[in-house]
Design a protein around this motif. Structure first.
Motif: not given
Length: 138
Positions: A1-5, A28-33
């Protein structure tokens, strides 16, 4: 699923000193903030922070998942003893900690700022105790 980790806190946290989300994850990692950091901290009984944090530039929330965990502040200690106990501290508040029992805690800090690694006291790890830019505290 794109946009889901989808992950598991224990195994995922083991790869980054407990940190699940923050500036230290790769682009690019969704967990980067740059806005927030989240840590799943597993601490054996008796484990202490290597040294006090001073000059804090973030606000933090620490929630006890299990165990008994002591937060140390210049004006007194706070003991988290029941699941769900939590403490919030603001910018400029020095602190340290100790796991009075084997403990699992979740820490949320904001914003996510590089340069807060805490190494053991001078010489204990073969270095001069300086920060290397990573993060290892709760």
């Amino acid at each position: 699923m794109d946009g889901v980790y989808v992950g598991k806190a224990g195994p995922d946290a083991a790869g980054d000193s407990g940190w699940l989300l923050g500036h230290f994850k790769p682009p690019g990692d969704l967990r980067r903030s740059d806005d927030v950091e989240i840590k799943w901290g597993v601490h054996p009984k008796g484990e202490r922070r290597a040294r006090w944090t001073s000059g804090e530039k973030r606000t933090a929330l620490l929630v006890l998942i299990s165990g008994r965990f002591r937060l140390e502040f210049p004006e007194g200690d706070v003991v988290l003893a029941e699941q769900g106990d939590y403490v919030v501290w603001g910018r400029g508040v020095d602190h340290s900690w100790c796991a009075e029992e084997e403990s699992v805690v979740m820490t949320v800090r904001w914003p996510s700022i590089p340069g807060y690694a805490v190494r053991p006291p001078d010489g204990a790890d073969g270095t001069n105790g300086a920060s290397d830019g990573g993060d290892a505290e709760p």
